[in-house]
Design a protein around this motif. Structure first.
Motif, PDB file in Angstrom:
ATOM      1  N   GLU A  44       0.815  -1.214   0.000  1.00 20.94           N
ATOM      2  CA  GLU A  44       0.000   0.000   0.000  1.00 20.94           C
ATOM      3  C   GLU A  44       0.851   1.267   0.000  1.00 20.94           C
ATOM      4  O   GLU A  44       0.314   2.385  -0.030  1.00 20.94           O
ATOM      5  N   PHE A  45       2.162   1.124   0.005  1.00 15.20           N
ATOM      6  CA  PHE A  45       3.046   2.290   0.028  1.00 15.20           C
ATOM      7  C   PHE A  45       2.858   3.180  -1.198  1.00 15.20           C
ATOM      8  O   PHE A  45       2.744   4.418  -1.046  1.00 15.20           O
ATOM      9  N   PRO A  46       2.793   2.638  -2.417  1.00 12.08           N
ATOM     10  CA  PRO A  46       2.564   3.521  -3.582  1.00 12.08           C
ATOM     11  C   PRO A  46       1.241   4.291  -3.486  1.00 12.08           C
ATOM     12  O   PRO A  46       1.172   5.455  -3.906  1.00 12.08           O
ATOM     13  N   THR A  47       0.208   3.660  -2.927  1.00 10.16           N
ATOM     14  CA  THR A  47      -1.078   4.352  -2.751  1.00 10.16           C
ATOM     15  C   THR A  47      -0.928   5.522  -1.793  1.00 10.16           C
ATOM     16  O   THR A  47      -1.475   6.611  -2.017  1.00 10.16           O
ATOM     17  N   LEU A  48      -0.175   5.312  -0.712  1.00  8.11           N
ATOM     18  CA  LEU A  48       0.069   6.395   0.234  1.00  8.11           C
ATOM     19  C   LEU A  48       0.765   7.568  -0.451  1.00  8.11           C
ATOM     20  O   LEU A  48       0.394   8.735  -0.247  1.00  8.11           O
ATOM     21  N   LEU A  49       1.767   7.272  -1.273  1.00  7.83           N
ATOM     22  CA  LEU A  49       2.485   8.337  -1.976  1.00  7.83           C
ATOM     23  C   LEU A  49       1.555   9.101  -2.907  1.00  7.83           C
ATOM     24  O   LEU A  49       1.677  10.332  -3.050  1.00  7.83           O
ATOM     25  N   HIS A  50       0.616   8.389  -3.526  1.00  6.07           N
ATOM     26  CA  HIS A  50      -0.350   9.046  -4.412  1.00  6.07           C
ATOM     27  C   HIS A  50      -1.291   9.944  -3.612  1.00  6.07           C
ATOM     28  O   HIS A  50      -1.639  11.051  -4.054  1.00  6.07           O
ATOM     29  N   LEU A  55       4.715  14.924   0.466  1.00  2.00           N
ATOM     30  CA  LEU A  55       5.586  14.423   1.527  1.00  2.00           C
ATOM     31  C   LEU A  55       7.014  14.937   1.352  1.00  2.00           C
ATOM     32  O   LEU A  55       7.561  14.911   0.249  1.00  2.00           O
ATOM     33  N   ASN A  56       7.610  15.377   2.464  1.00  2.00           N
ATOM     34  CA  ASN A  56       9.002  15.820   2.440  1.00  2.00           C
ATOM     35  C   ASN A  56       9.947  14.800   3.051  1.00  2.00           C
ATOM     36  O   ASN A  56      11.157  14.851   2.827  1.00  2.00           O
ATOM     37  N   ASP A  73      14.261   4.534  -4.640  1.00  2.00           N
ATOM     38  CA  ASP A  73      15.075   4.787  -5.835  1.00  2.00           C
ATOM     39  C   ASP A  73      16.565   4.689  -5.547  1.00  2.00           C
ATOM     40  O   ASP A  73      17.379   4.637  -6.476  1.00  2.00           O
ATOM     41  N   GLY A  74      16.926   4.662  -4.264  1.00  2.44           N
ATOM     42  CA  GLY A  74      18.333   4.562  -3.913  1.00  2.44           C
ATOM     43  C   GLY A  74      18.518   4.497  -2.417  1.00  2.44           C
ATOM     44  O   GLY A  74      17.583   4.747  -1.647  1.00  2.44           O
ATOM     45  N   LEU A  75      19.737   4.149  -1.996  1.00  7.42           N
ATOM     46  CA  LEU A  75      20.094   4.063  -0.579  1.00  7.42           C
ATOM     47  C   LEU A  75      21.410   4.786  -0.362  1.00  7.42           C
ATOM     48  O   LEU A  75      22.275   4.780  -1.240  1.00  7.42           O
ATOM     49  N   ASN A  76      21.573   5.381   0.824  1.00  8.46           N
ATOM     50  CA  ASN A  76      22.905   5.891   1.137  1.00  8.46           C
ATOM     51  C   ASN A  76      23.777   4.700   1.525  1.00  8.46           C
ATOM     52  O   ASN A  76      23.292   3.572   1.686  1.00  8.46           O
ATOM     53  N   ASP A  77      25.071   4.928   1.653  1.00  5.10           N
ATOM     54  CA  ASP A  77      26.009   3.817   1.831  1.00  5.10           C
ATOM     55  C   ASP A  77      25.695   2.975   3.066  1.00  5.10           C
ATOM     56  O   ASP A  77      25.712   1.738   3.023  1.00  5.10           O
ATOM     57  N   ALA A  78      25.409   3.657   4.194  1.00  2.32           N
ATOM     58  CA  ALA A  78      25.161   2.919   5.433  1.00  2.32           C
ATOM     59  C   ALA A  78      23.908   2.059   5.316  1.00  2.32           C
ATOM     60  O   ALA A  78      23.905   0.888   5.704  1.00  2.32           O
ATOM     61  N   ALA A  79      22.833   2.616   4.780  1.00  2.00           N
ATOM     62  CA  ALA A  79      21.586   1.854   4.636  1.00  2.00           C
ATOM     63  C   ALA A  79      21.787   0.662   3.715  1.00  2.00           C
ATOM     64  O   ALA A  79      21.241  -0.423   3.947  1.00  2.00           O
ATOM     65  N   ALA A  80      22.576   0.847   2.664  1.00  2.00           N
ATOM     66  CA  ALA A  80      22.850  -0.261   1.740  1.00  2.00           C
ATOM     67  C   ALA A  80      23.619  -1.372   2.437  1.00  2.00           C
ATOM     68  O   ALA A  80      23.329  -2.559   2.246  1.00  2.00           O
ATOM     69  N   ARG A  81      24.589  -1.011   3.270  1.00  2.09           N
ATOM     70  CA  ARG A  81      25.388  -2.018   3.973  1.00  2.09           C
ATOM     71  C   ARG A  81      24.573  -2.690   5.077  1.00  2.09           C
ATOM     72  O   ARG A  81      24.723  -3.886   5.325  1.00  2.09           O
ATOM     73  N   GLY A  93      12.376  14.319  -6.850  1.00  2.00           N
ATOM     74  CA  GLY A  93      11.446  13.317  -7.341  1.00  2.00           C
ATOM     75  C   GLY A  93      11.850  11.889  -7.034  1.00  2.00           C
ATOM     76  O   GLY A  93      11.178  10.947  -7.452  1.00  2.00           O
ATOM     77  N   LYS A  94      12.922  11.709  -6.292  1.00  2.00           N
ATOM     78  CA  LYS A  94      13.389  10.367  -5.944  1.00  2.00           C
ATOM     79  C   LYS A  94      13.266  10.121  -4.443  1.00  2.00           C
ATOM     80  O   LYS A  94      13.307  11.050  -3.636  1.00  2.00           O
ATOM     81  N   LYS A  95      13.131   8.850  -4.091  1.00  2.00           N
ATOM     82  CA  LYS A  95      12.991   8.422  -2.697  1.00  2.00           C
ATOM     83  C   LYS A  95      14.294   7.727  -2.284  1.00  2.00           C
ATOM     84  O   LYS A  95      14.603   6.645  -2.798  1.00  2.00           O
ATOM     85  N   ILE A  96      15.040   8.350  -1.378  1.00  2.00           N
ATOM     86  CA  ILE A  96      16.345   7.835  -0.970  1.00  2.00           C
ATOM     87  C   ILE A  96      16.259   7.342   0.470  1.00  2.00           C
ATOM     88  O   ILE A  96      15.790   8.051   1.358  1.00  2.00           O
TER      89      ILE A  96
END
Length: 243
Positions: A44-50, A55-56, A73-81, A93-96
């Protein structure tokens, strides 16, 4: 109006909304709103974004810290690890995805670490546990994961004997066991082997003294709940959103 919020399920006893309401009032921030967005399923996350196109920033809590990642759309280094996200920044326009749990945990436990705190037990294997493991690695504290069933990465609770408890002088509960309203629950560890050399850290903050921590206190252990961690990770999220 800038809109921030928290996703997870359920959110009836969440910390973040009250924290940011007090922060906005204390700092005279009048153009921001923080709200809870409980979603029963991550699909349901995409519905929430719609529904919330302005949202900031978002925080992410149980049970979505890991399964949110494919929606970003991407992760910072720590979140990726770490492999877990608890903070989302909307930029261009991207969700990091970011992980501020590791900041909150590290900075809240570090003042309590003594020279003999060289080995830790991490109770639980979810998204919060991943942030804790990352932080322990940064502090050069060896850790052992504990799960309900033994796996290639974790030992089972029934493997926790006196020798294991004596070796691992830091024990961290990353599970929801003991959280209000289930205050009579606690991780199934042999508390009788705890001593004053032990440090028990519970990510649960409500109640302030969980049964897990009560049993540690009874054995003379140092104890700490997750309240300071939550404040530190929330402030870190705010800096990410507005940095």
């Amino acid at each position: 109006m800038k809109i921030y919020g928290l996703i997870g399920y359920p959110l009836s006893h969440s910390f973040s909304k009250g924290f940011f309401a007090k922060k906005f009032e204390a700092e005279n921030i009048t153009d921001c709103l923080y709200d809870n967005f409980p979603i029963p399923a991550i699909t349901e996350f995409p519905t929430l974004l719609h529904q919330q196109p302005h949202l900031n920033g978002l925080n992410v809590t149980i049970p979505y810290k890991e399964v949110i990642i494919p929606y970003l759309d991407g992760l910072n280094d720590a979140a990726a690890r770490i492999g877990a996200v608890n903070c989302i920044r909307f930029e261009g326009g991207k969700k990091i995805g970011y992980n501020t749990d590791v900041i909150g945990f590290s900075n809240s436990i570090r003042p309590l670490i003594l020279p003999h705190h060289t080995h830790a037990l991490v109770l639980g294997t979810g998204g919060a546990a991943k942030a804790v493991m990352y932080a322990l690695q940064e502090m050069n504290i060896a850790y052992t994961l504990v799960s309900r069933q033994a796996t290639a990465e974790a030992i089972a609770y029934d493997a926790l004997d006196q020798a294991v408890i004596e070796k691992h002088t830091v024990i961290i509960n990353t599970t929801p066991l003991g959280m209000y309203p289930q205050v009579d629950a606690a991780p199934d560890i042999p508390y009788q082997y705890l001593t004053s050399r032990h440090l028990l850290y519970d990510l649960v903050y409500n109640p302030a003294v969980t049964l897990f921590l009560q049993r540690g206190v009874a054995q003379g252990a140092i104890t700490k709940n997750g309240h300071d961690m939550l404040i530190l990770q929330a402030e870190a999220s705010w800096e990410i959103w507005n940095g």
